[in-house]
Design a protein around this motif. Structure first.
Motif, PDB file in Angstrom:
ATOM      1  N   VAL A  56      28.170  69.411  42.171  1.00  0.00           N
ATOM      2  CA  VAL A  56      27.226  69.960  41.189  1.00  0.00           C
ATOM      3  C   VAL A  56      27.965  70.063  39.867  1.00  0.00           C
ATOM      4  CG1 VAL A  56      25.771  71.911  40.543  1.00  0.00           C
ATOM      5  CG2 VAL A  56      25.969  71.246  42.949  1.00  0.00           C
ATOM      6  N   ILE A  57      27.438  69.393  38.844  1.00  0.00           N
ATOM      7  CA  ILE A  57      28.096  69.337  37.546  1.00  0.00           C
ATOM      8  C   ILE A  57      27.237  70.027  36.500  1.00  0.00           C
ATOM      9  CG2 ILE A  57      29.073  67.829  35.767  1.00  0.00           C
ATOM     10  CD1 ILE A  57      29.207  65.617  37.895  1.00  0.00           C
ATOM     11  N   ILE A  58      27.861  70.907  35.744  1.00  0.00           N
ATOM     12  CA  ILE A  58      27.220  71.482  34.562  1.00  0.00           C
ATOM     13  C   ILE A  58      28.021  71.000  33.365  1.00  0.00           C
ATOM     14  CG2 ILE A  58      26.659  73.584  33.298  1.00  0.00           C
ATOM     15  CD1 ILE A  58      26.378  75.017  35.944  1.00  0.00           C
ATOM     16  N   ALA A  59      27.374  70.273  32.481  1.00  0.00           N
ATOM     17  CA  ALA A  59      28.095  69.727  31.329  1.00  0.00           C
ATOM     18  C   ALA A  59      27.098  69.377  30.240  1.00  0.00           C
ATOM     19  CB  ALA A  59      28.908  68.496  31.729  1.00  0.00           C
ATOM     20  N   HIS A  60      27.599  69.357  29.013  1.00  0.00           N
ATOM     21  CA  HIS A  60      26.794  68.933  27.881  1.00  0.00           C
ATOM     22  C   HIS A  60      27.162  67.531  27.419  1.00  0.00           C
ATOM     23  CE1 HIS A  60      26.288  73.386  27.533  1.00  0.00           C
ATOM     24  NE2 HIS A  60      25.058  73.005  27.280  1.00  0.00           N
ATOM     25  N   LYS A  61      28.347  67.057  27.832  1.00  0.00           N
ATOM     26  CA  LYS A  61      28.766  65.720  27.443  1.00  0.00           C
ATOM     27  C   LYS A  61      27.945  64.667  28.183  1.00  0.00           C
ATOM     28  CE  LYS A  61      33.618  66.664  26.293  1.00  0.00           C
ATOM     29  NZ  LYS A  61      35.037  66.316  26.625  1.00  0.00           N
ATOM     30  N   LEU A  62      27.424  63.730  27.438  1.00  0.00           N
ATOM     31  CA  LEU A  62      26.608  62.666  28.028  1.00  0.00           C
ATOM     32  C   LEU A  62      27.408  61.850  29.037  1.00  0.00           C
ATOM     33  CD1 LEU A  62      24.062  60.908  28.147  1.00  0.00           C
ATOM     34  CD2 LEU A  62      24.914  59.668  26.146  1.00  0.00           C
ATOM     35  N   GLY A  63      28.669  61.535  28.706  1.00  0.00           N
ATOM     36  CA  GLY A  63      29.475  60.696  29.575  1.00  0.00           C
ATOM     37  C   GLY A  63      29.775  61.328  30.914  1.00  0.00           C
ATOM     38  N   THR A  64      29.717  62.655  30.988  1.00  0.00           N
ATOM     39  CA  THR A  64      30.042  63.352  32.232  1.00  0.00           C
ATOM     40  C   THR A  64      28.889  63.322  33.212  1.00  0.00           C
ATOM     41  OG1 THR A  64      31.474  64.813  30.943  1.00  0.00           O
ATOM     42  CG2 THR A  64      30.927  65.526  33.175  1.00  0.00           C
ATOM     43  N   VAL A 107      21.579  70.303  33.568  1.00  0.00           N
ATOM     44  CA  VAL A 107      21.668  70.298  32.116  1.00  0.00           C
ATOM     45  C   VAL A 107      20.549  71.163  31.547  1.00  0.00           C
ATOM     46  CG1 VAL A 107      22.670  67.987  32.094  1.00  0.00           C
ATOM     47  CG2 VAL A 107      20.208  68.246  31.823  1.00  0.00           C
ATOM     48  N   GLY A 108      20.708  71.516  30.291  1.00  0.00           N
ATOM     49  CA  GLY A 108      19.716  72.353  29.629  1.00  0.00           C
ATOM     50  C   GLY A 108      20.339  73.109  28.486  1.00  0.00           C
ATOM     51  N   PRO A 109      19.524  73.729  27.655  1.00  0.00           N
ATOM     52  CA  PRO A 109      20.061  74.487  26.524  1.00  0.00           C
ATOM     53  C   PRO A 109      20.852  75.701  26.994  1.00  0.00           C
ATOM     54  CG  PRO A 109      17.691  74.847  26.761  1.00  0.00           C
ATOM     55  CD  PRO A 109      18.051  73.756  27.702  1.00  0.00           C
ATOM     56  N   ASN A 110      21.671  76.245  26.103  1.00  0.00           N
ATOM     57  CA  ASN A 110      22.463  77.425  26.442  1.00  0.00           C
ATOM     58  C   ASN A 110      21.555  78.589  26.843  1.00  0.00           C
ATOM     59  OD1 ASN A 110      24.922  76.199  25.862  1.00  0.00           O
ATOM     60  ND2 ASN A 110      24.827  76.753  23.700  1.00  0.00           N
ATOM     61  N   GLY A 111      21.960  79.294  27.902  1.00  0.00           N
ATOM     62  CA  GLY A 111      21.211  80.456  28.354  1.00  0.00           C
ATOM     63  C   GLY A 111      20.020  80.150  29.218  1.00  0.00           C
ATOM     64  N   CYS A 112      19.883  78.897  29.665  1.00  0.00           N
ATOM     65  CA  CYS A 112      18.708  78.538  30.468  1.00  0.00           C
ATOM     66  C   CYS A 112      18.869  78.923  31.936  1.00  0.00           C
ATOM     67  CB  CYS A 112      18.413  77.051  30.335  1.00  0.00           C
ATOM     68  SG  CYS A 112      19.689  75.984  31.066  1.00  0.00           S
ATOM     69  N   GLY A 113      20.106  79.235  32.381  1.00  0.00           N
ATOM     70  CA  GLY A 113      20.291  79.676  33.765  1.00  0.00           C
ATOM     71  C   GLY A 113      21.148  78.762  34.612  1.00  0.00           C
ATOM     72  N   LYS A 114      21.828  77.792  33.999  1.00  0.00           N
ATOM     73  CA  LYS A 114      22.647  76.853  34.778  1.00  0.00           C
ATOM     74  C   LYS A 114      23.799  77.575  35.483  1.00  0.00           C
ATOM     75  CE  LYS A 114      23.747  74.342  31.193  1.00  0.00           C
ATOM     76  NZ  LYS A 114      23.053  75.120  30.141  1.00  0.00           N
ATOM     77  N   THR A 115      24.563  78.354  34.727  1.00  0.00           N
ATOM     78  CA  THR A 115      25.695  79.078  35.317  1.00  0.00           C
ATOM     79  C   THR A 115      25.218  80.142  36.299  1.00  0.00           C
ATOM     80  OG1 THR A 115      27.030  78.685  33.337  1.00  0.00           O
ATOM     81  CG2 THR A 115      27.737  80.467  34.786  1.00  0.00           C
ATOM     82  N   GLU A 135      15.071  91.285  32.392  1.00  0.00           N
ATOM     83  CA  GLU A 135      15.152  89.969  31.756  1.00  0.00           C
ATOM     84  C   GLU A 135      15.444  88.910  32.809  1.00  0.00           C
ATOM     85  OE1 GLU A 135      17.934  87.647  28.468  1.00  0.00           O
ATOM     86  OE2 GLU A 135      17.843  89.836  28.472  1.00  0.00           O
ATOM     87  N   HIS A 136      14.466  88.070  33.086  1.00  0.00           N
ATOM     88  CA  HIS A 136      14.614  87.026  34.108  1.00  0.00           C
ATOM     89  C   HIS A 136      15.491  85.894  33.580  1.00  0.00           C
ATOM     90  CE1 HIS A 136      12.075  88.354  37.388  1.00  0.00           C
ATOM     91  NE2 HIS A 136      11.168  88.749  36.506  1.00  0.00           N
ATOM     92  N   VAL A 137      16.561  85.604  34.318  1.00  0.00           N
ATOM     93  CA  VAL A 137      17.402  84.451  34.010  1.00  0.00           C
ATOM     94  C   VAL A 137      16.874  83.224  34.742  1.00  0.00           C
ATOM     95  CG1 VAL A 137      19.756  83.553  34.058  1.00  0.00           C
ATOM     96  CG2 VAL A 137      19.374  85.989  33.703  1.00  0.00           C
ATOM     97  N   LEU A 138      16.436  83.434  35.979  1.00  0.00           N
ATOM     98  CA  LEU A 138      15.775  82.393  36.764  1.00  0.00           C
ATOM     99  C   LEU A 138      14.446  82.952  37.245  1.00  0.00           C
ATOM    100  CD1 LEU A 138      18.823  81.210  38.935  1.00  0.00           C
ATOM    101  CD2 LEU A 138      17.944  80.123  36.868  1.00  0.00           C
ATOM    102  N   ASN A 139      13.429  82.113  37.243  1.00  0.00           N
ATOM    103  CA  ASN A 139      12.098  82.599  37.611  1.00  0.00           C
ATOM    104  C   ASN A 139      11.395  81.561  38.492  1.00  0.00           C
ATOM    105  OD1 ASN A 139       9.736  84.040  37.778  1.00  0.00           O
ATOM    106  ND2 ASN A 139       9.103  83.692  35.669  1.00  0.00           N
ATOM    107  N   GLY A 140      11.529  81.744  39.804  1.00  0.00           N
ATOM    108  CA  GLY A 140      10.865  80.847  40.741  1.00  0.00           C
ATOM    109  C   GLY A 140      11.412  79.439  40.722  1.00  0.00           C
ATOM    110  N   ILE A 141      12.719  79.300  40.595  1.00  0.00           N
ATOM    111  CA  ILE A 141      13.333  77.975  40.510  1.00  0.00           C
ATOM    112  C   ILE A 141      13.526  77.402  41.917  1.00  0.00           C
ATOM    113  CG2 ILE A 141      15.708  78.835  40.502  1.00  0.00           C
ATOM    114  CD1 ILE A 141      16.371  76.619  38.492  1.00  0.00           C
TER     115      ILE A 141
END
Length: 495
Positions: A433-441, A274-282, A255-261
């Motif tokens: 490098v920031i990973i967040a879902h809050k718009l203000g962040t 940013v991105g939906p949950n499980g897209c590979g940010k973490t 199961e590829h978490v990242l694919n040629g990023i």
């Protein structure tokens, strides 16, 4: 018995290949480090010396027995091949049973450790009886294994007693025959019998030591991520680059978490992922922190692969703050200084950083101040307080690269404002490098990288991305905005 490997191992002892599966559960590993090591220590102290002593005694006794009467010695030694064969089979079987006993105990300890560390959850669901039943079930399995082990031990002891009795009877019968034929005197025969008694005792001691040594095991786990390189830079700029990186977690290799990023973060730039949950940010963060190796491509820091950097140097220059930070059962000051010496991080520096991260406001109200114990995993502090302490712990190191993985999700408005001022302070030159879902962040970031379906699908400033009405980022922002609107409407209806 030595158990190698991380997930599964093969251990060869006396010609037997034993398949052993390891669980990476905290309770299991803790049991191995406590119960098993204590058992191994006792076995080494009490058995190795006795084993060697009786081995020397056995060789000496055999020498004198052969000198007294080689005929009687041959009669006794005729039983030895049977003893050796049975002992070998028993040793392999007992080793297998002992491993099962230790595994069952480790499983039981894991149940207890898991319950103790999640006591609030157990109580909130009123599942005390269920956990007691689960623990009793594991102890029942251990009890069955112990009975099986005891039966094997008793059977082997019975065999040893039987063999010893057979040798004594054979010695008496053949000795009497030799005395009648005048080939052996009474004195020599008596001496031989006494030596035979010593031989039996030594054999029993040796088999007992053999059993004890086979009933113990230890784990030799070698990390898959070895960072033994020595690359260090006098001046690290903090440029990050993902060059066609692909990645799958070891537990899910297909199961590829990242694919040629691919993307690049320039030195001193503030970039939001940013991105939906499980897209590979973490997962990008895990690769940058060198927790894993990519299955394809390269993760570069200042143009060099991250795994080439010296371990301590890398993690002083690249600091991570996670959404659910772990604090240790130590004082708040020790948690902020974690990983640094007193010379590298003075008390004044801790206080200075704490004020900048809005920690000092709540720490100063505590009875013991910075000496206040945080409790196991920081349970004595709230979620927002833990996040502020964790941010202070990272900033006190003055890293060149700061990674915030949902690090402000539990902060109040005032604390989040203070953290954002620190992050976006251009007077402090560092890559963020920031990973967040809050718009203000993330809206003030120099660039936003939108990750979806294992790839970077959009890139630009917040203003640029919002122009694309059908874009992924615009969709996420609109969903968040609509959610806030709905919550406000609900609040108005209720109050």
């Amino acid at each position: 018995m030595r158990c190698k490997g991380v997930k599964t191992v093969y251990d060869c002892v006396n010609g037997i290949q034993l398949f052993i599966k390891f669980d990476s559960l905290t309770g299991v590993i803790t049991s191995r480090l406590t119960t098993d090591t204590a058992t191994m220590s006792t076995a080494l102290q009490s058995n190795v010396i006795n084993f060697l002593r009786h081995l020397v005694k056995l060789v000496t006794v055999v020498f004198f027995m052969v000198r007294l009467s080689w005929r009687l010695s041959v009669v006794i030694f005729a039983c030895l091949p049977i003893t050796v064969i049975v002992s070998t089979i028993y040793g392999k079987f007992y080793m297998h049973i002992s491993y099962q006993v230790q595994t069952s105990l480790a499983d039981a300890n894991n149940v207890a450790a898991e319950v103790f560390s999640t006591m609030r959850t157990v109580r909130s669901f009123a599942n005390e009886d269920g956990e007691i039943e689960r623990y009793a079930k594991q102890l029942g399995t251990s009890y069955k294994m112990y009975k099986k082990q005891a039966f094997a031990y008793a059977s082997y002891n019975a065999f040893n007693i039987l063999i010893d009795l057979v040798m004594r009877v054979a010695t008496l019968v053949y000795g009497r025959y030799n005395m009648e034929e005048d080939e052996l005197t009474g004195g020599i025969f008596l001496a031989f019998v006494l030596y035979q008694l010593q031989l039996g005792k030594s054999l029993n001691r040796l088999t007992e030591g053999y059993r004890c040594l086979h009933s113990n095991s230890y784990i030799e786990r070698k990390p898959k991520m070895k960072q033994n390189e020595s690359l260090q830079r006098e001046h690290l700029a903090g440029t990050i680059e993902f060059d066609n990186v692909s990645f799958s977690y070891p537990s899910r290799p297909n199961e590829h978490v990242l694919n040629g990023i691919s993307f690049k973060v320039e030195s001193g730039e503030i970039v939001a992922l940013v991105g939906p949950n499980g897209c590979g940010k973490t997962s990008c963060v895990n690769l940058l922190e060198c927790f894993y190796k990519p299955s394809g491509g390269r993760v570069l820091l200042d143009g060099s692969p991250v795994h080439l950097y010296e371990h301590h140097f890398l993690h002083k220059q690249v600091s991570l703050v996670e959404q659910e930070p772990i604090l240790y059962a130590r004082s708040i000051g020790e948690n902020i200084r974690y990983g640094l010496t007193d010379n590298e991080c003075s008390t004044d520096k801790i206080r200075e950083i704490s004020k900048l991260t809005n920690c000092d406001s709540f720490i100063s109200r505590l009875h013991d101040g910075y000496e206040t114990l945080t409790g196991e995993k920081g349970l004595q502090l709230s979620g927002g307080q833990k996040q502020r302490v964790a941010i202070a712990r990272s900033l006190v190191r003055n890293p060149k690269v700061l990674i915030l993985d949902e690090a402000t999700s539990a902060l109040d408005a005032e604390s989040e404002q203070a953290i954002q001022e620190l992050i976006y302070n251009k007077n402090v030159f560092r890559t963020v490098v920031i990973i967040a879902h809050k718009l203000g962040t993330v809206e003030k970031a120099d660039r936003i990288l939108v990750i979806d379906k294992c790839r970077v699908v959009e890139e630009g400033t917040h203003k640029d991305l919002m122009i694309r009405a059908d874009g992924v980022n615009a969709g996420l922002v609109n969903c968040q905005f609509n959610k806030k609107t709905d919550e406000n409407e609900i609040d108005i209806t209720i109050f």
